[in-house]
Design a protein around this motif. Structure first.
Motif, mmCIF file in Angstrom:
data_model
loop_
_atom_site.group_PDB
_atom_site.id
_atom_site.type_symbol
_atom_site.label_atom_id
_atom_site.label_comp_id
_atom_site.label_asym_id
_atom_site.label_seq_id
_atom_site.Cartn_x
_atom_site.Cartn_y
_atom_site.Cartn_z
ATOM 1 N N VAL A 120 -26.849 -0.615 -23.642
ATOM 2 C CA VAL A 120 -25.878 -1.676 -23.414
ATOM 3 C C VAL A 120 -24.669 -1.061 -22.720
ATOM 4 C CG1 VAL A 120 -24.389 -3.404 -24.497
ATOM 5 C CG2 VAL A 120 -26.656 -2.932 -25.460
ATOM 6 N N GLN A 121 -24.270 -1.671 -21.610
ATOM 7 C CA GLN A 121 -23.105 -1.207 -20.868
ATOM 8 C C GLN A 121 -22.089 -2.339 -20.799
ATOM 9 O OE1 GLN A 121 -24.156 0.637 -17.026
ATOM 10 N NE2 GLN A 121 -26.256 0.335 -17.668
ATOM 11 N N ALA A 122 -20.837 -2.034 -21.025
ATOM 12 C CA ALA A 122 -19.771 -3.033 -20.913
ATOM 13 C C ALA A 122 -18.536 -2.350 -20.365
ATOM 14 C CB ALA A 122 -19.478 -3.661 -22.269
ATOM 15 N N GLN A 123 -17.852 -3.043 -19.465
ATOM 16 C CA GLN A 123 -16.624 -2.473 -18.927
ATOM 17 C C GLN A 123 -15.615 -3.580 -18.674
ATOM 18 O OE1 GLN A 123 -17.958 -2.133 -14.253
ATOM 19 N NE2 GLN A 123 -17.848 -0.292 -15.404
ATOM 20 N N SER A 124 -14.373 -3.238 -18.850
ATOM 21 C CA SER A 124 -13.307 -4.195 -18.562
ATOM 22 C C SER A 124 -13.132 -4.277 -17.051
ATOM 23 C CB SER A 124 -12.002 -3.750 -19.228
ATOM 24 O OG SER A 124 -11.588 -2.518 -18.696
ATOM 25 N N GLY A 125 -12.355 -5.237 -16.620
ATOM 26 C CA GLY A 125 -12.124 -5.405 -15.194
ATOM 27 C C GLY A 125 -11.233 -4.314 -14.619
ATOM 28 N N ALA A 126 -11.414 -4.047 -13.352
ATOM 29 C CA ALA A 126 -10.587 -3.053 -12.654
ATOM 30 C C ALA A 126 -9.193 -3.621 -12.421
ATOM 31 C CB ALA A 126 -11.231 -2.699 -11.318
ATOM 32 N N HIS A 127 -8.201 -2.743 -12.372
ATOM 33 C CA HIS A 127 -6.830 -3.138 -12.062
ATOM 34 C C HIS A 127 -6.646 -3.060 -10.548
ATOM 35 C CE1 HIS A 127 -5.317 -3.376 -16.182
ATOM 36 N NE2 HIS A 127 -6.260 -2.475 -16.427
ATOM 37 N N LEU A 128 -6.349 -4.201 -9.943
ATOM 38 C CA LEU A 128 -6.292 -4.326 -8.493
ATOM 39 C C LEU A 128 -4.874 -4.620 -8.028
ATOM 40 C CD1 LEU A 128 -9.431 -6.637 -8.295
ATOM 41 C CD2 LEU A 128 -9.376 -4.154 -8.046
ATOM 42 N N THR A 129 -4.619 -4.370 -6.755
ATOM 43 C CA THR A 129 -3.294 -4.548 -6.182
ATOM 44 C C THR A 129 -3.358 -5.491 -4.985
ATOM 45 O OG1 THR A 129 -2.720 -2.294 -6.845
ATOM 46 C CG2 THR A 129 -1.334 -3.314 -5.159
ATOM 47 N N ALA A 130 -2.438 -6.450 -4.925
ATOM 48 C CA ALA A 130 -2.345 -7.337 -3.766
ATOM 49 C C ALA A 130 -1.743 -6.573 -2.595
ATOM 50 C CB ALA A 130 -1.489 -8.560 -4.101
ATOM 51 N N TYR A 131 -2.321 -6.772 -1.405
ATOM 52 C CA TYR A 131 -1.849 -6.068 -0.218
ATOM 53 C C TYR A 131 -1.986 -6.979 1.002
ATOM 54 C CZ TYR A 131 -6.742 -5.351 1.068
ATOM 55 O OH TYR A 131 -8.043 -5.557 1.413
ATOM 56 N N TYR A 132 -1.532 -6.519 2.131
ATOM 57 C CA TYR A 132 -1.702 -7.247 3.379
ATOM 58 C C TYR A 132 -2.025 -6.256 4.486
ATOM 59 C CZ TYR A 132 2.929 -5.690 4.767
ATOM 60 O OH TYR A 132 3.998 -4.923 5.103
ATOM 61 N N GLY A 144 4.237 -2.459 7.718
ATOM 62 C CA GLY A 144 5.645 -2.771 7.561
ATOM 63 C C GLY A 144 6.521 -1.626 7.123
ATOM 64 N N SER A 145 5.978 -0.641 6.444
ATOM 65 C CA SER A 145 6.824 0.441 5.950
ATOM 66 C C SER A 145 7.183 1.439 7.031
ATOM 67 C CB SER A 145 6.129 1.165 4.801
ATOM 68 O OG SER A 145 4.983 1.831 5.290
ATOM 69 N N GLY A 146 6.457 1.402 8.150
ATOM 70 C CA GLY A 146 6.718 2.361 9.215
ATOM 71 C C GLY A 146 6.283 3.762 8.864
ATOM 72 N N THR A 147 5.280 3.918 8.008
ATOM 73 C CA THR A 147 4.836 5.239 7.562
ATOM 74 C C THR A 147 3.531 5.661 8.226
ATOM 75 O OG1 THR A 147 3.698 4.245 5.694
ATOM 76 C CG2 THR A 147 5.962 5.011 5.325
ATOM 77 N N ASN A 148 3.209 5.032 9.362
ATOM 78 C CA ASN A 148 1.947 5.320 10.049
ATOM 79 C C ASN A 148 0.759 5.130 9.105
ATOM 80 O OD1 ASN A 148 3.196 6.012 12.494
ATOM 81 N ND2 ASN A 148 3.598 8.086 11.736
ATOM 82 N N CYS A 149 0.798 4.043 8.338
ATOM 83 C CA CYS A 149 -0.251 3.812 7.344
ATOM 84 C C CYS A 149 -1.539 3.337 8.006
ATOM 85 C CB CYS A 149 0.208 2.801 6.296
ATOM 86 S SG CYS A 149 0.588 1.194 6.978
ATOM 87 N N TYR A 150 -2.617 3.546 7.343
ATOM 88 C CA TYR A 150 -3.930 3.084 7.773
ATOM 89 C C TYR A 150 -4.469 2.224 6.641
ATOM 90 C CZ TYR A 150 -3.375 6.741 11.196
ATOM 91 O OH TYR A 150 -2.892 7.521 12.199
ATOM 92 N N GLY A 151 -4.769 0.971 6.912
ATOM 93 C CA GLY A 151 -5.236 0.076 5.865
ATOM 94 C C GLY A 151 -4.140 -0.875 5.463
ATOM 95 N N GLY A 152 -4.001 -1.145 4.177
ATOM 96 C CA GLY A 152 -3.075 -2.160 3.715
ATOM 97 C C GLY A 152 -1.824 -1.629 3.063
ATOM 98 N N GLU A 153 -0.829 -2.495 3.004
ATOM 99 C CA GLU A 153 0.430 -2.232 2.302
ATOM 100 C C GLU A 153 0.558 -3.232 1.168
ATOM 101 O OE1 GLU A 153 3.646 -0.654 3.298
ATOM 102 O OE2 GLU A 153 3.151 0.173 5.242
ATOM 103 N N LYS A 154 1.269 -2.858 0.111
ATOM 104 C CA LYS A 154 1.469 -3.769 -1.009
ATOM 105 C C LYS A 154 2.232 -5.016 -0.550
ATOM 106 C CE LYS A 154 3.615 -1.338 -3.993
ATOM 107 N NZ LYS A 154 4.271 -0.947 -5.231
ATOM 108 N N ALA A 155 1.819 -6.160 -1.092
ATOM 109 C CA ALA A 155 2.532 -7.410 -0.844
ATOM 110 C C ALA A 155 3.759 -7.460 -1.749
ATOM 111 C CB ALA A 155 1.616 -8.592 -1.144
#
Length: 165
Positions: A13-25, A30-41
């Protein structure tokens, strides 16, 4: 009774709680940090991300996040020079559970011949475990779950045997 009784059972039997996720866009960096991918909303005051209906169409409260501070009056993306202020990991994704089972029985044919019948079942109850909701505020599927959790497969039944003599 020779086939019905005398089975050995084993389960996992396997059970796991949900993952903790972050909203992004992803509309711009927007931060000007040469980011690749998303930034936090940005978080919206007075809104709890986990007060959503928890359905496939809307898992969490999508009104709890915004990118308004990263847009001008016409709605165009602007360089804001900062990070969003939404709390990291504030969205609790769906949990998951699964039951696998195995059974075997030894059938004896005389003093030296044994046939072992094996049955293995993964996802015994064929329970669908939902994947992660889309947390990209700028996505057309924002807040929706469109996949299954790939760590928990659909039901599979394997039957096998081994003859020992």
């Amino acid at each position: 009774d020779a086939i019905v009784g005398g089975w050995t059972l084993s389960s996992l039997v396997q059970a796991q709680s949900g993952a903790h996720l972050t909203a992004y866009y992803t509309s711009h960096c927007g931060s000007g940090t040469n980011c690749y991918g998303g930034e936090k909303a940005d978080g919206v005051a007075g809104q709890d991300a986990n007060d959503g209906p928890q359905t496939l169409d809307q898992w969490f409260n999508t009104s709890a996040f915004s990118v308004a501070a990263f847009r001008d009056a016409q709605g165009r993306s602007i360089f804001a020079g900062r990070f969003g202020d939404a709390a990291k990991g504030s969205i609790l994704g769906p949990g998951a559970w699964n039951v696998d089972m195995a059974a075997f029985k030894d059938l004896r044919f005389g003093p030296k011949v044994t046939f072992r019948l094996n049955v293995y079942v993964t996802n015994l109850f064929n329970h669908a475990n939902w994947g992660r909701p889309d947390t990209n505020v700028t996505s057309a599927t924002y807040g929706r779950i469109t996949t299954l959790n790939s760590n928990f497969p659909t039901r599979t039944v394997m039957v096998g045997g081994r003859l020992t003599y």
